[in-house]
Design an enzyme around this catalytic site. Structure first.
Site, short mmCIF file in Angstrom:
data_model
loop_
_atom_site.label_atom_id
_atom_site.label_comp_id
_atom_site.label_asym_id
_atom_site.label_seq_id
_atom_site.Cartn_x
_atom_site.Cartn_y
_atom_site.Cartn_z
N ALA A 1 -42.19 160.44 120.28
CA ALA A 1 -41.51 159.37 121.02
C ALA A 1 -40.69 159.91 122.18
CB ALA A 1 -40.63 158.56 120.08
N THR A 2 -40.20 161.14 122.08
CA THR A 2 -39.44 161.71 123.20
C THR A 2 -40.34 161.77 124.43
OG1 THR A 2 -38.08 163.00 121.69
CG2 THR A 2 -38.15 163.73 123.99
N ASN B 1 -31.53 153.58 115.95
CA ASN B 1 -31.76 154.61 114.94
C ASN B 1 -30.55 154.93 114.09
OD1 ASN B 1 -31.35 155.54 117.77
ND2 ASN B 1 -30.89 157.48 116.75
N GLN C 1 -38.13 153.28 115.60
CA GLN C 1 -37.61 152.91 114.27
C GLN C 1 -38.22 151.60 113.77
OE1 GLN C 1 -35.65 154.68 112.29
NE2 GLN C 1 -35.15 156.31 113.72
N SER D 1 -43.76 156.85 117.11
CA SER D 1 -43.94 158.23 116.70
C SER D 1 -44.37 158.33 115.24
CB SER D 1 -42.61 158.97 116.91
OG SER D 1 -42.77 160.34 116.60
N HIS E 1 -44.14 160.63 112.83
CA HIS E 1 -43.33 161.17 111.73
C HIS E 1 -42.22 160.23 111.27
CE1 HIS E 1 -39.53 162.73 113.70
NE2 HIS E 1 -40.25 162.55 114.78
N THR F 1 -55.89 168.94 125.70
CA THR F 1 -56.78 168.76 124.55
C THR F 1 -56.06 167.98 123.46
OG1 THR F 1 -57.85 170.85 125.06
CG2 THR F 1 -58.14 170.00 122.82
N CYS G 1 -18.97 167.02 113.80
CA CYS G 1 -18.14 168.21 113.70
C CYS G 1 -18.95 169.48 113.47
CB CYS G 1 -17.13 168.06 112.57
SG CYS G 1 -15.89 166.83 112.96
C1 LIG Z 1 -36.78 159.80 116.34
C2 LIG Z 1 -36.56 158.98 117.53
C3 LIG Z 1 -36.99 159.40 118.79
C4 LIG Z 1 -37.62 160.75 119.01
O1 LIG Z 1 -38.90 160.78 118.46
P1 LIG Z 1 -39.73 162.16 118.37
O2 LIG Z 1 -41.10 161.70 117.96
O3 LIG Z 1 -39.06 162.96 117.32
O4 LIG Z 1 -39.72 162.79 119.70
C5 LIG Z 1 -36.79 158.58 119.86
N1 LIG Z 1 -36.22 157.37 119.71
C6 LIG Z 1 -35.79 156.93 118.52
C7 LIG Z 1 -35.16 155.58 118.42
C8 LIG Z 1 -35.94 157.72 117.39
O5 LIG Z 1 -35.52 157.27 116.23
#
Ligand SMILES: *Cc1c(COP(=O)(O)O)cnc(C)c1O
Length: 412
Positions: free
Chosen positions: A75-76, A161, A189, A209, A211, A250, A336
């Site tokens: 997602a990044t 998130n 999310q 994303s 994962h 690829t 922290c």
């Molecule tokens: C986890 C998350 C991302 C980043 O996703 P990645 O696949 O780890 O790069 C971006 N936006 C939100 C809201 C997320 O929870």
């Protein structure tokens, strides 16, 4: 039933890959390992066929066409590609000139949205960062009143998130389509947990994303609308013209196969899963706020994802609380552990004071969370908070009815 410790309650950070997903992926490492772009032999065709199936599985989960899915590394990358790609394509002047277009986002978006927006500001775009109310929600009315003649893009996440709060994204989609503005949403999310229909909800660009919904790490997707309107973006990664020129390289065939399988499983299981997890979330919130006092649930009371809760506990110190509940793997609003002493910028955006932001826990449940684990987590948190408060002179004063905030500490 016995419980294995620590308990995993950090599904908003990442999820366990579903074993059924891993099983679907395995043949694509050692048997069907062809490059999906190889056109001259059966290895390549098999790879391409698997990617096509995954595209259909992803499209069917979100209500798009399969050709509207672009594979990325997560997602990044999807957020970067959507925001920078769309803005640069729609830009009014050359890079570096001023007033190249206006973008609307919010101050408590994920860094993977905020950092690309900051980059675009340096390139001559104007960005409005909307501030939520104390419930954490960005409404369509907030977006509407920030709209300008030169607005080109709105990027607002579907669900937050840290809080699980749900923004008025379908309403914003309709507004954007009325005004000829592009609507991007970081739905990382949301997708796989809640029903999604990009066509009905007028979404132009959407990041998600694998994962975060029981698929593998390092595979993401960007939905890019192809009709009404046809959305065009500038590529970031060039070389070879894969993914219709929008993202060369690829393809990660095993990862994409796993992503597709994860989408298929979510489509089948999400409604039952959401109901089960909502029961757990309600039990967590009800029990913690009845067994303890000075507890606040952060974000809107009901407009939230079913599996996630963010709770602050007064009169405990954040780091001590995290150590006290070390048998629960979860996140905290306290930063922290990192270089900065600043608590979560998301919680601060809601106007939550530093002490309550530091002493917050984000508990996010998932496909393998059990009822026994929920009960264990409640007992563990109650015990830890009570233990810490037993050592807190401030909590004693509070119990004696003294308003801590009214004390003038300087003069004593
Ligand atoms: C986890 C998350 C991302 C980043 O996703 P990645 O696949 O780890 O790069 C971006 N936006 C939100 C809201 C997320 O929870």
């Amino acid at each position: 039933m016995s419980i294995e410790l620590p308990i995993y309650m950090d599904n908003a950070s990442t999820t366990r890959t579903d074993p059924r997903v891993v099983e679907a992926m395995l043949p694509f490492f050692t048997e069907t390992y062809g490059n999906s772009a190889s056109r001259n032999h059966s290895f390549g065709w098999a790879g391409e066929g698997a990617v096509t199936l995954a595209r259909e599985q992803a499209a069917s989960l979100i209500g798009s066409g399969p050709k509207e899915i672009i594979w990325t590394s997560g997602a990044t990358e999807s957020n970067n590609l959507a925001i920078k790609g769309a803005a640069r394509m729609m830009a009014k002047g050359p890079a570096g000139s001023s007033s190249r277009g206006h973008i609307i986002t919010a101050i408590h978006e994920h860094k993977a949205v905020l950092d690309p927006c900051k980059r675009l500001e340096r390139e001559g775009f104007d960005v409005t960062y909307l501030e939520p109310g104390s419930d954490g929600i960005i409404t369509c009315a907030m977006v509407e009143s920030a709209m300008r003649e030169d607005t080109i893009l709105v990027t607002i996440m579907w669900a937050n998130n840290e809080l699980g709060t749900i923004n008025e994204v379908p309403e914003m989609g309709a507004l954007c389509h009325d005004r000829g503005v592009l609507m991007h949403t970081d739905a990382t999310q949301w997708v796989g947990k809640m029903p999604t229909d990009v066509e009905r909800d007028n979404i132009d660009l959407m990041s998600f994303s694998g994962h975060k919904f029981y698929g593998p790490n390092g595979v993401g997707a960007l939905f890019i609308r192809r009709r009404r309107p046809r959305v065009r973006i500038e590529a970031m990664i060039e070389g070879g013209g894969h993914e219709r020129g929008m993202r060369s390289g690829t393809l990660n065939v095993p990862g994409i196969v796993g992503f597709g399988k994860a989408c298929e499983l979510c489509a089948e299981e999400m409604s039952g899963e959401a109901e089960r997890l909502l029961g757990f979330r309600n039990r967590l919130e009800t029990e913690l706020s009845s067994q303890l006092d000075v507890v606040t649930i952060n974000g809107h009371p009901t407009r939230r994802l079913p599996h996630l809760t963010n709770i602050s506990f007064g009169f405990v110190e954040g780091e001590s609380l995290m150590m006290g509940v070390s048998d629960i793997a979860c996140s905290s609003g306290s930063a922290c552990t990192s270089a900065s002493l600043e608590p979560s910028y998301v919680l601060k955006a809601l106007g939550i004071g530093d002490d309550f932001a530091h002493s917050s826990l984000r508990l996010s449940m998932g496909r393998w969370t059990t009822s026994e684990e929920v009960d264990y987590a409640i007992a563990s948190i109650v015990k830890s908070v009570n233990h810490l408060r037993a050592m807190s002179p401030l909590y004693d004063l509070h119990n004696e009815g003294i308003d801590i905030n009214a004390i003038d500490w300087q003069s004593h």
